[in-house]
Design an enzyme around this catalytic site. Structure first.
Site, PDB file in Angstrom:
ATOM      1  N   GLY A  10      54.767  33.659 -43.706  1.00 18.27           N
ATOM      2  CA  GLY A  10      53.536  33.780 -43.136  1.00 18.27           C
ATOM      3  C   GLY A  10      53.442  32.591 -42.298  1.00 18.27           C
ATOM      4  N   ASN A  38      50.516  38.473 -45.447  1.00 17.35           N
ATOM      5  CA  ASN A  38      48.962  38.515 -44.978  1.00 17.35           C
ATOM      6  C   ASN A  38      48.668  38.270 -43.549  1.00 17.35           C
ATOM      7  OD1 ASN A  38      48.091  39.559 -47.622  1.00 17.35           O
ATOM      8  ND2 ASN A  38      47.152  38.200 -48.200  1.00 17.35           N
ATOM      9  N   SER A  39      49.377  36.988 -43.262  1.00 17.42           N
ATOM     10  CA  SER A  39      49.131  36.605 -41.938  1.00 17.42           C
ATOM     11  C   SER A  39      49.301  37.385 -41.125  1.00 17.42           C
ATOM     12  CB  SER A  39      50.329  35.320 -41.653  1.00 17.42           C
ATOM     13  OG  SER A  39      49.962  34.415 -42.401  1.00 17.42           O
ATOM     14  N   ALA A  42      46.157  39.902 -40.481  1.00 20.74           N
ATOM     15  CA  ALA A  42      44.749  39.296 -40.318  1.00 20.74           C
ATOM     16  C   ALA A  42      44.175  39.895 -39.121  1.00 20.74           C
ATOM     17  CB  ALA A  42      44.854  37.813 -39.953  1.00 20.74           C
ATOM     18  N   GLU A 110      31.724  35.969 -36.359  1.00 19.97           N
ATOM     19  CA  GLU A 110      31.671  36.730 -37.607  1.00 19.97           C
ATOM     20  C   GLU A 110      30.512  36.167 -38.584  1.00 19.97           C
ATOM     21  OE1 GLU A 110      35.658  36.381 -39.036  1.00 19.97           O
ATOM     22  OE2 GLU A 110      36.451  38.063 -37.765  1.00 19.97           O
ATOM     23  N   ASP A 203      52.929  34.475 -56.544  1.00 24.08           N
ATOM     24  CA  ASP A 203      54.113  33.747 -57.248  1.00 24.08           C
ATOM     25  C   ASP A 203      54.250  32.262 -57.199  1.00 24.08           C
ATOM     26  OD1 ASP A 203      54.885  36.409 -57.243  1.00 24.08           O
ATOM     27  OD2 ASP A 203      56.727  36.443 -55.847  1.00 24.08           O
ATOM     28  N   HIS A 224      36.412  40.659 -50.278  1.00 27.93           N
ATOM     29  CA  HIS A 224      35.969  41.407 -48.657  1.00 27.93           C
ATOM     30  C   HIS A 224      34.881  42.605 -49.198  1.00 27.93           C
ATOM     31  CE1 HIS A 224      35.746  42.263 -44.647  1.00 27.93           C
ATOM     32  NE2 HIS A 224      36.319  41.060 -44.323  1.00 27.93           N
ATOM     33  N   ARG A 269      30.320  36.422 -47.498  1.00 27.62           N
ATOM     34  CA  ARG A 269      31.153  37.749 -48.012  1.00 27.62           C
ATOM     35  C   ARG A 269      30.460  37.750 -49.206  1.00 27.62           C
ATOM     36  NH1 ARG A 269      36.794  36.622 -45.312  1.00 27.62           N
ATOM     37  NH2 ARG A 269      36.261  37.422 -43.257  1.00 27.62           N
ATOM     38  N   HIS A 327      40.345  39.708 -51.555  1.00 33.74           N
ATOM     39  CA  HIS A 327      40.789  39.761 -50.165  1.00 33.74           C
ATOM     40  C   HIS A 327      41.610  38.296 -50.168  1.00 33.74           C
ATOM     41  CE1 HIS A 327      41.073  39.878 -45.973  1.00 33.74           C
ATOM     42  NE2 HIS A 327      39.984  38.694 -45.741  1.00 33.74           N
ATOM     43  N   GLU A 351      47.482  29.685 -48.002  1.00 34.00           N
ATOM     44  CA  GLU A 351      46.374  30.292 -48.897  1.00 34.00           C
ATOM     45  C   GLU A 351      46.850  30.084 -50.343  1.00 34.00           C
ATOM     46  OE1 GLU A 351      45.297  34.186 -48.322  1.00 34.00           O
ATOM     47  OE2 GLU A 351      44.687  34.649 -50.276  1.00 34.00           O
ATOM     48  N   ARG A 362      35.152  30.910 -48.790  1.00 33.06           N
ATOM     49  CA  ARG A 362      35.721  30.779 -47.427  1.00 33.06           C
ATOM     50  C   ARG A 362      34.954  31.417 -46.348  1.00 33.06           C
ATOM     51  NH1 ARG A 362      39.720  33.909 -44.119  1.00 33.06           N
ATOM     52  NH2 ARG A 362      39.360  35.588 -45.441  1.00 33.06           N
ATOM     53  N   SER A 367      40.972  30.564 -42.629  1.00 32.70           N
ATOM     54  CA  SER A 367      42.054  30.511 -43.287  1.00 32.70           C
ATOM     55  C   SER A 367      43.282  30.231 -42.286  1.00 32.70           C
ATOM     56  CB  SER A 367      42.191  31.422 -44.265  1.00 32.70           C
ATOM     57  OG  SER A 367      42.075  32.789 -43.828  1.00 32.70           O
ATOM     58  N   LEU A 368      43.331  31.132 -41.039  1.00 30.53           N
ATOM     59  CA  LEU A 368      44.514  31.195 -40.419  1.00 30.53           C
ATOM     60  C   LEU A 368      44.351  29.269 -39.711  1.00 30.53           C
ATOM     61  CD1 LEU A 368      44.430  34.413 -38.357  1.00 30.53           C
ATOM     62  CD2 LEU A 368      45.981  33.504 -40.207  1.00 30.53           C
TER      63      LEU A 368
HETATM   64  C1  FAD Z   1      44.073  42.160 -44.173  1.00 30.78           C
HETATM   65  C2  FAD Z   1      43.547  40.836 -44.204  1.00 30.78           C
HETATM   66  C3  FAD Z   1      42.758  40.325 -42.979  1.00 30.78           C
HETATM   67  C4  FAD Z   1      42.673  39.010 -42.881  1.00 30.78           C
HETATM   68  N1  FAD Z   1      42.066  38.732 -41.594  1.00 30.78           N
HETATM   69  C5  FAD Z   1      41.768  37.099 -41.364  1.00 30.78           C
HETATM   70  C6  FAD Z   1      41.151  36.581 -40.281  1.00 30.78           C
HETATM   71  O1  FAD Z   1      40.884  37.542 -39.471  1.00 30.78           O
HETATM   72  N2  FAD Z   1      41.100  35.425 -40.002  1.00 30.78           N
HETATM   73  C7  FAD Z   1      41.725  34.494 -41.000  1.00 30.78           C
HETATM   74  O2  FAD Z   1      41.553  33.211 -40.855  1.00 30.78           O
HETATM   75  N3  FAD Z   1      42.223  34.991 -42.149  1.00 30.78           N
HETATM   76  C8  FAD Z   1      42.176  36.147 -42.290  1.00 30.78           C
HETATM   77  N4  FAD Z   1      42.931  36.632 -43.537  1.00 30.78           N
HETATM   78  C9  FAD Z   1      43.253  35.678 -44.396  1.00 30.78           C
HETATM   79  C10 FAD Z   1      44.744  35.002 -43.917  1.00 30.78           C
HETATM   80  O3  FAD Z   1      45.541  36.060 -43.272  1.00 30.78           O
HETATM   81  C11 FAD Z   1      45.659  34.546 -44.936  1.00 30.78           C
HETATM   82  O4  FAD Z   1      44.895  33.644 -45.681  1.00 30.78           O
HETATM   83  C12 FAD Z   1      46.797  33.602 -44.354  1.00 30.78           C
HETATM   84  O5  FAD Z   1      47.336  34.547 -43.359  1.00 30.78           O
HETATM   85  C13 FAD Z   1      47.716  33.051 -45.337  1.00 30.78           C
HETATM   86  O6  FAD Z   1      48.666  32.688 -44.782  1.00 30.78           O
HETATM   87  P1  FAD Z   1      50.078  32.147 -45.533  1.00 30.78           P
HETATM   88  O7  FAD Z   1      50.889  31.714 -44.792  1.00 30.78           O
HETATM   89  O8  FAD Z   1      49.495  31.186 -46.591  1.00 30.78           O
HETATM   90  O9  FAD Z   1      50.277  33.295 -46.550  1.00 30.78           O
HETATM   91  P2  FAD Z   1      50.963  34.772 -46.184  1.00 30.78           P
HETATM   92  O10 FAD Z   1      50.809  35.071 -44.950  1.00 30.78           O
HETATM   93  O11 FAD Z   1      50.243  35.723 -47.254  1.00 30.78           O
HETATM   94  O12 FAD Z   1      52.397  34.641 -46.500  1.00 30.78           O
HETATM   95  C14 FAD Z   1      53.177  34.358 -47.686  1.00 30.78           C
HETATM   96  C15 FAD Z   1      54.507  34.605 -47.553  1.00 30.78           C
HETATM   97  O13 FAD Z   1      55.050  34.249 -48.958  1.00 30.78           O
HETATM   98  C16 FAD Z   1      56.038  35.308 -48.964  1.00 30.78           C
HETATM   99  N5  FAD Z   1      56.252  35.232 -50.661  1.00 30.78           N
HETATM  100  C17 FAD Z   1      55.404  35.296 -51.753  1.00 30.78           C
HETATM  101  N6  FAD Z   1      56.194  35.314 -52.976  1.00 30.78           N
HETATM  102  C18 FAD Z   1      57.116  34.824 -52.753  1.00 30.78           C
HETATM  103  C19 FAD Z   1      58.449  34.413 -53.275  1.00 30.78           C
HETATM  104  N7  FAD Z   1      58.107  34.478 -54.872  1.00 30.78           N
HETATM  105  N8  FAD Z   1      59.599  33.925 -52.890  1.00 30.78           N
HETATM  106  C20 FAD Z   1      59.717  34.222 -51.411  1.00 30.78           C
HETATM  107  N9  FAD Z   1      58.613  34.375 -50.694  1.00 30.78           N
HETATM  108  C21 FAD Z   1      57.287  34.870 -51.250  1.00 30.78           C
HETATM  109  C22 FAD Z   1      55.461  36.579 -48.714  1.00 30.78           C
HETATM  110  O14 FAD Z   1      56.216  37.724 -48.655  1.00 30.78           O
HETATM  111  C23 FAD Z   1      54.772  36.174 -47.317  1.00 30.78           C
HETATM  112  O15 FAD Z   1      55.851  35.973 -46.285  1.00 30.78           O
HETATM  113  C24 FAD Z   1      43.117  38.151 -43.631  1.00 30.78           C
HETATM  114  C25 FAD Z   1      43.828  38.342 -44.758  1.00 30.78           C
HETATM  115  C26 FAD Z   1      44.214  39.898 -44.985  1.00 30.78           C
HETATM  116  C27 FAD Z   1      45.010  40.357 -45.981  1.00 30.78           C
END
Ligand code: FAD
Length: 487
Positions: A10, A38-39, A42, A110, A203, A224, A269, A327, A351, A362, A367-368
Site C-alpha cells: 500500500g 486499502n490505500s 481511499a 471533511e 496479519d 465509518h 466519526r 474502517h 495503519e 482518527r 492516515s494517508l
Molecule cells: C474505502 C477506504 C477509504 C479510505 N479513505 C481515506 C481517505 O480518504 N484518506 C485517508 O487518509 N485515509 C483513508 N482511508 C484509510 C487509508 O486508506 C489507510 O489507512 C491507508 O491507505 C493504509 O495504508 P497502508 O499502506 O498502511 O496499508 P494498506 O494500503 O492497507 O496496504 C496493506 C498491504 O499489506 C498487504 N498485506 C497484508 N497482509 C499481508 C501479508 N501477510 N503478507 C504480505 N502482504 C500483506 C496488503 O495486501 C496490502 O498490499 C480509507 C480506507 C478505506 C478502506
C-alpha cells in the site's frame, strides 16, 4: 548494500521503498496484486495545511480534538509539520492533485476539520491516484506479489527476516534482511461490515504479537458512518467528503438524524456512527440525502460508478442507503517517532503501526498523510543502521498439518460486529472471549495452516487482543463501553 524487506504494497510500504531504493536492496512482499490495498481504495483525500489561510497548528488542534487528546502529541506535531513538505515533494515530482480553474490546488472539507485542507486527486479516487503515482516512482525495487508473510525471523541483533510463502500453495521459505518494515495495514475484515480491501486481515498485528513485539491501543477501531448498504450487505465506502459538500444523514421519513448534535453531519466519526447505530436500533432505515450536493456525479465519480454498479436510483430520489462499518485501526504495533518497534530492526509504518498519532479516533484524511510521514521516518532510521553480516537462519521445518479447531470466518465476523463493534458492553466482551477461546489460534505454526485458515487464526488473535483491552479501557473516542456511559 543493506537488504530491506517491506511487507505490504500500500502507500506506506511503497513510499518507504521509494525513499530506500537508492541506497538499499529493497523487496516489497505483498499478499495480492500491486493494486490490492486499502490505500488504493481511499476516496476523500489527504489532509495537509498547504492552503495559505491554514496552519500546522490548526491541523494539530483538529487532530488532537478528534483523537480526544489520547494522541501522542509529538507524533501529531511530526505529522502536521513533516507531512506538508513531503506532499510538496510529491507535487514537484508530478503528483496530479485536483486544481481549481485558476490552477490553485483545490482543498476539500471533511468531518472535524476546521479548514478546507483535504487534497484530492481524480475526484474521489485519491487513494488510487497517489498510490499508483508512488508506485510509478519505484525503479530499483523487487516485487514479490501473491506472497504472504507468515512469521518474523529473529536473532540477537533483532528482526533478521521473514518466513513467507507464495500463494496459493507455496512452501514456506526464509528471507533474511538487515531490516524489516511491516506495512500490512489494519484489520477491517474482522467485521461483517467493512470498507477494507479483502487482503487487509490483521496479519501484521498477529505476526508481531506472536513474535512478542509490543502492541498498543488495540481497543480503538474506527467505524465509518457511511457504507453503501443493500439487503444487509455493504458495498464500499460513501466518502465523508460528500457530507463536507452538503449531504445530510436522514431516515426513511427524511428526518435529519444529526440535527441536534454539535457539528451535525460533520461531527467526529465515532459520534456519527453511534448516533446512526442508535437510530437504526429504533427500527429506522438510514440514508444520505445528497439533494444539496452540486454536481454530485462530477465531483464523486468513484462513488457514482459504485452506485450505478449496484443500480441505486440516487439520480431520482437523491438518497443513498447507508450503514456504519469497520474502517480503520487506530491501535496496532507500537512504534516510536522513527517507526521503530520494540524489536530492533523491525519497523512499522502506516495503519499497522500505532505511533499514537490518531489517538482514540482518527481525524479524516490523516492516515494517508501518516503513511508518508511514518514511511519517511522509517527509511531515515534504516539508512542510519549499520549493515550486518548475513544471518544464518535454518530453513523452516516442513509444516505439520494443523489439527486444531478454528471458527468459520463468517461466524467470527458476525460475533465481532455484534460484540466488538460500535457499542460494546463488558458482558458482551466476556461472552466473546469465552466463545473465542475454545478455538486454537494462539500457539500455532502459521505455516501449518492453509492461507484461508491462517486468515481466520490471525483475525481471532486480533479480536482477542481488542476484547482484552476493551475490557480495561474506559470509554473514549471510538471505543464505547455502554454500561460505563449509562452508570
Ligand atoms: C474505502 C477506504 C477509504 C479510505 N479513505 C481515506 C481517505 O480518504 N484518506 C485517508 O487518509 N485515509 C483513508 N482511508 C484509510 C487509508 O486508506 C489507510 O489507512 C491507508 O491507505 C493504509 O495504508 P497502508 O499502506 O498502511 O496499508 P494498506 O494500503 O492497507 O496496504 C496493506 C498491504 O499489506 C498487504 N498485506 C497484508 N497482509 C499481508 C501479508 N501477510 N503478507 C504480505 N502482504 C500483506 C496488503 O495486501 C496490502 O498490499 C480509507 C480506507 C478505506 C478502506
Amino acid at each position: 548494500m543493506k537488504t530491506v524487506l517491506i511487507i505490504g504494497g500500500g502507500l506506506a510500504g511503497c513510499y518507504a521503498a521509494v525513499r530506500l531504493q537508492a541506497t538499499c536492496n529493497v523487496t516489497i512482499i505483498t499478499k495480492g496484486a500491486r493494486a490490492d490495498s486499502n490505500s488504493m481504495l481511499a476516496q476523500g483525500g489527504i489532509a495537509a495545511s498547504l492552503d495559505p489561510g491554514d496552519s500546522p497548528q490548526a491541523h494539530e488542534a483538529d487532530t488532537l480534538k478528534a483523537g480526544v487528546y489520547h494522541n501522542n502529541e509529538p507524533a501529531v506535531a511530526q505529522l502536521v509539520t513533516t507531512g506538508p513538505a513531503l506532499l510538496e515533494e510529491l507535487i514537484q515530482a508530478g503528483m496530479p492533485f485536483d486544481r481549481q480553474a485558476d490552477g490553485q490546488l483545490s482543498f476539500g472539507l471533511e468531518g472535524a476539520h476546521s479548514h478546507h485542507r483535504i487534497l484530492h486527486a481524480n475526484g474521489d479516487r485519491t487513494g488510487a491516484a497517489i498510490t499508483s503515482f508512488v508506485q510509478s516512482l519505484l525503479h530499483h525495487v523487487t516485487w514479490e506479489t501473491h506472497t504472504e508473510a507468515l512469521s518474523l525471523v529473529q536473532d540477537a541483533a533483532g528482526c533478521r527476516g521473514v518466513v513467507v510463502r507464495h500463494l496459493p500453495d507455496g512452501q514456506p521459505q526464509v528471507k533474511t534482511a538487515d531490516a524489516v518494515i511491516l506495512a500490512t495495514g489494519g484489520l477491517g475484515n474482522l467485521y461483517d461490515f467493512t470498507t477494507n480491501d479483502h487482503t487487509v486481515t490483521g496479519d501484521g498485528i498477529a505476526l508481531a504479537a506472536r513474535a512478542g513485539v509490543a502492541l498498543h491501543d488495540m481497543a480503538f477501531v474506527q467505524f465509518h458512518p457511511t457504507l453503501l448498504a443493500l439487503n444487509g450487505r455493504c458495498y464500499g465506502l460513501i466518502t465523508e467528503a460528500i457530507r463536507g459538500a452538503g449531504a445530510v444523514l436522514v431516515d426513511e421519513n427524511h428526518t435529519p438524524i444529526m440535527a441536534k448534535v454539535p457539528q451535525k453531519d460533520l461531527a467526529p466519526r465515532d459520534v456519527v456512527a453511534r448516533h446512526l447505530t442508535a437510530w437504526q436500533a429504533k427500527g429506522h432505515k438510514l440514508f444520505l440525502d445528497i439533494s444539496a450536493v452540486a454536481d454530485f456525479t462530477e465531483h464523486f465519480p468513484g462513488v457514482t460508478a459504485n452506485l450505478d454498479r449496484h443500480h441505486v436510483p440516487f439520480r431520482q430520489d437523491h438518497l443513498i442507503p447507508i450503514q456504519p462499518g469497520a474502517h480503520f485501526m487506530m491501535g496496532g504495533v507500537k512504534a516510536d517517532l522513527q517507526a521503530q518497534t520494540s524489536l530492533p530492526r523491525l519497523f512499522a509504518v502506516g495503519e499497522v503501526a500505532c505511533n499514537g498519532v490518531h489517538g482514540a479516533n482518527r481525524l479524516a484524511s490523516n492516515s494517508l498523510l501518516d503513511c508518508l510521514v511514518s514511511a519517511a521516518k522509517a527509511a531515515q532510521a534504516i539508512q542510519a543502521l549499520p549493515e550486518l553480516a548475513p544471518a544464518h537462519v535454518p530453513a523452516p521445518a516442513a509444516p505439520t498439518p494443523n489439527a486444531g479447531r478454528l471458527p468459520a470466518l463468517e461466524a467470527l465476523q458476525h460475533r465481532a460486529w455484534a460484540e466488538l463493534g460500535v457499542e460494546r458492553t463488558k458482558a458482551q466482551l466476556h461472552d466473546f472471549l469465552q466463545w473465542l477461546r475454545q478455538f486454537d489460534y494462539r500457539d500455532i505454526d502459521p505455516a501449518s495452516l492453509t492461507p484461508a485458515a491462517l486468515t481466520v487464526a490471525n483475525l481471532c488473535l486480533c479480536s482477542d487482543l481488542i476484547a482484552e483491552q476493551a475490557l480495561v479501557q474506559p470509554s473514549l473516542g471510538a471505543h464505547y463501553l455502554k454500561e460505563a456511559q449509562t452508570a
